[in-house]
Design an enzyme around this catalytic site. Structure first.
Site, PDB file in Angstrom:
ATOM      1  N   ASP A  64       0.880  -1.162   0.000  1.00  8.67           N
ATOM      2  CA  ASP A  64       0.000   0.000   0.000  1.00  8.67           C
ATOM      3  C   ASP A  64       0.920   1.214   0.000  1.00  8.67           C
ATOM      4  O   ASP A  64       1.606   1.492   0.992  1.00  8.67           O
ATOM      5  CB  ASP A  64      -0.885  -0.018   1.249  1.00  8.67           C
ATOM      6  CG  ASP A  64      -1.770   1.218   1.369  1.00  8.67           C
ATOM      7  OD1 ASP A  64      -1.649   2.139   0.530  1.00  8.67           O
ATOM      8  OD2 ASP A  64      -2.588   1.275   2.308  1.00  8.67           O
ATOM      9  N   VAL A  65       0.955   1.931  -1.115  1.00  4.36           N
ATOM     10  CA  VAL A  65       1.924   3.022  -1.259  1.00  4.36           C
ATOM     11  C   VAL A  65       1.646   4.195  -0.329  1.00  4.36           C
ATOM     12  O   VAL A  65       2.487   5.084  -0.176  1.00  4.36           O
ATOM     13  CB  VAL A  65       2.013   3.516  -2.724  1.00  4.36           C
ATOM     14  CG1 VAL A  65       2.351   2.370  -3.661  1.00  4.36           C
ATOM     15  CG2 VAL A  65       0.726   4.220  -3.151  1.00  4.36           C
ATOM     16  N   SER A 148       1.844  11.666 -16.633  1.00  3.61           N
ATOM     17  CA  SER A 148       0.802  11.919 -17.623  1.00  3.61           C
ATOM     18  C   SER A 148       1.064  13.258 -18.286  1.00  3.61           C
ATOM     19  O   SER A 148       1.561  14.197 -17.637  1.00  3.61           O
ATOM     20  CB  SER A 148      -0.571  11.949 -16.951  1.00  3.61           C
ATOM     21  OG  SER A 148      -1.547  12.471 -17.820  1.00  3.61           O
ATOM     22  N   TYR A 164      -5.728  15.799  -9.895  1.00  4.16           N
ATOM     23  CA  TYR A 164      -4.924  14.821 -10.612  1.00  4.16           C
ATOM     24  C   TYR A 164      -3.801  15.467 -11.424  1.00  4.16           C
ATOM     25  O   TYR A 164      -2.631  15.070 -11.302  1.00  4.16           O
ATOM     26  CB  TYR A 164      -5.815  13.977 -11.534  1.00  4.16           C
ATOM     27  CG  TYR A 164      -5.039  12.989 -12.370  1.00  4.16           C
ATOM     28  CD1 TYR A 164      -4.530  11.829 -11.801  1.00  4.16           C
ATOM     29  CD2 TYR A 164      -4.795  13.229 -13.722  1.00  4.16           C
ATOM     30  CE1 TYR A 164      -3.802  10.919 -12.558  1.00  4.16           C
ATOM     31  CE2 TYR A 164      -4.062  12.328 -14.488  1.00  4.16           C
ATOM     32  CZ  TYR A 164      -3.574  11.184 -13.894  1.00  4.16           C
ATOM     33  OH  TYR A 164      -2.847  10.294 -14.647  1.00  4.16           O
TER      34      TYR A 164
END
Length: 241
Positions: A64-65, A148, A164
């Site tokens: 779990d980062v 991204s 994001y």
């Protein structure tokens, strides 16, 4: 080597599905032992079994980062299994919810912003630093941070997503800082953009297959020792910051 495998080992976070799983397939096909990092026990094991069924040497790593303890335990697990780490692909990421104006900058939900940053930025730093002792044992360690073009201040691509997109901008900047820190070492770190990929993450709306999206991760993970450092790349080459 005291029983430690001589094959290269790659950890991919969020590797139970989508681009992460495709990256595991791609590196596994090149002969890497793949550590499948994922939170969900069932999905992680299913991914490992699917990789093994295709002839890839794979093992699962509970990760779990967003948890310091989980990242530390994952490093311990990999050390016991492989002895070192040659490649780290920081692929795990979330978009955050965007209903009811949650990611409209004028109505930005700060809890959404915090949640997205916790995974997409803090998670990368947390996992990277937990894995650095293992990466330092490799001859040609590589770190790939999956970003991204939505994080590009130049391109400003995609829809308005004020949690994001900035998380990926910050990830790009953090990557550059790591690259500067590692400039005189054998650790090469870069950022990759997979493009708009049809995965659960995009609601399967992208025009690219996961394998296409993962290609840049595989390429950056297997760079030669004189390869680029601290850059932002996609399949076409350099992506504008």
């Amino acid at each position: 080597m005291n029983g430690v495998k001589d094959t290269k080992t790659a950890l991919i976070t969020g590797a139970n599905k989508g681009i992460g799983f495709a990256a595991a397939q791609g590196l596994g096909a090149l002969g890497y032992t793949v550590a499948v990092g994922a939170r969900d026990d069932t999905r992680r094991q299913e991914a490992v079994e699917q990789l093994r069924a295709s002839g890839i040497d794979a093992f699962g790593v509970a990760l779990d980062v967003t948890s310091d303890d989980s990242a530390a335990a994952a490093a311990t697990s990999i050390e016991k299994t492989a002895g070192r780490l040659d490649v780290l692909v920081n692929n795990a990421g979330i978009s955050g919810r965007f209903d009811d104006g949650a990611q409209d900058p004028t109505t930005l939900d700060l809890d959404v912003l915090r949640t997205v940053l916790e995974t997409n930025v803090f998670g990368v730093v947390r996992v990277t630093n937990a894995m650095l002792p293992l990466l330092s044992r490799a001859d040609s360690p590589r770190i790939v941070n999956m970003s991204s073009s939505m994080g590009s201040l130049t391109l400003q691509s995609g829809r308005i997503m004020a949690a994001y997109a900035p998380s990926k901008t910050m990830l790009n900047s953090i990557t550059a800082q790591y690259a500067r820190r590692f400039a005189d070492t054998n650790i090469i770190v870069n950022t990759g953009c997979p493009g708009y990929v049809a995965t659960e993450f995009t609601g399967f709306a992208g025009e690219r297959a996961p394998e296409q999206g993962a290609a840049i991760a595989v390429r950056l993970a297997t760079l030669p020792d004189d390869g680029p450092r601290g850059g932002f790349f996609d399949d076409e080459g350099v992506v504008a910051w």
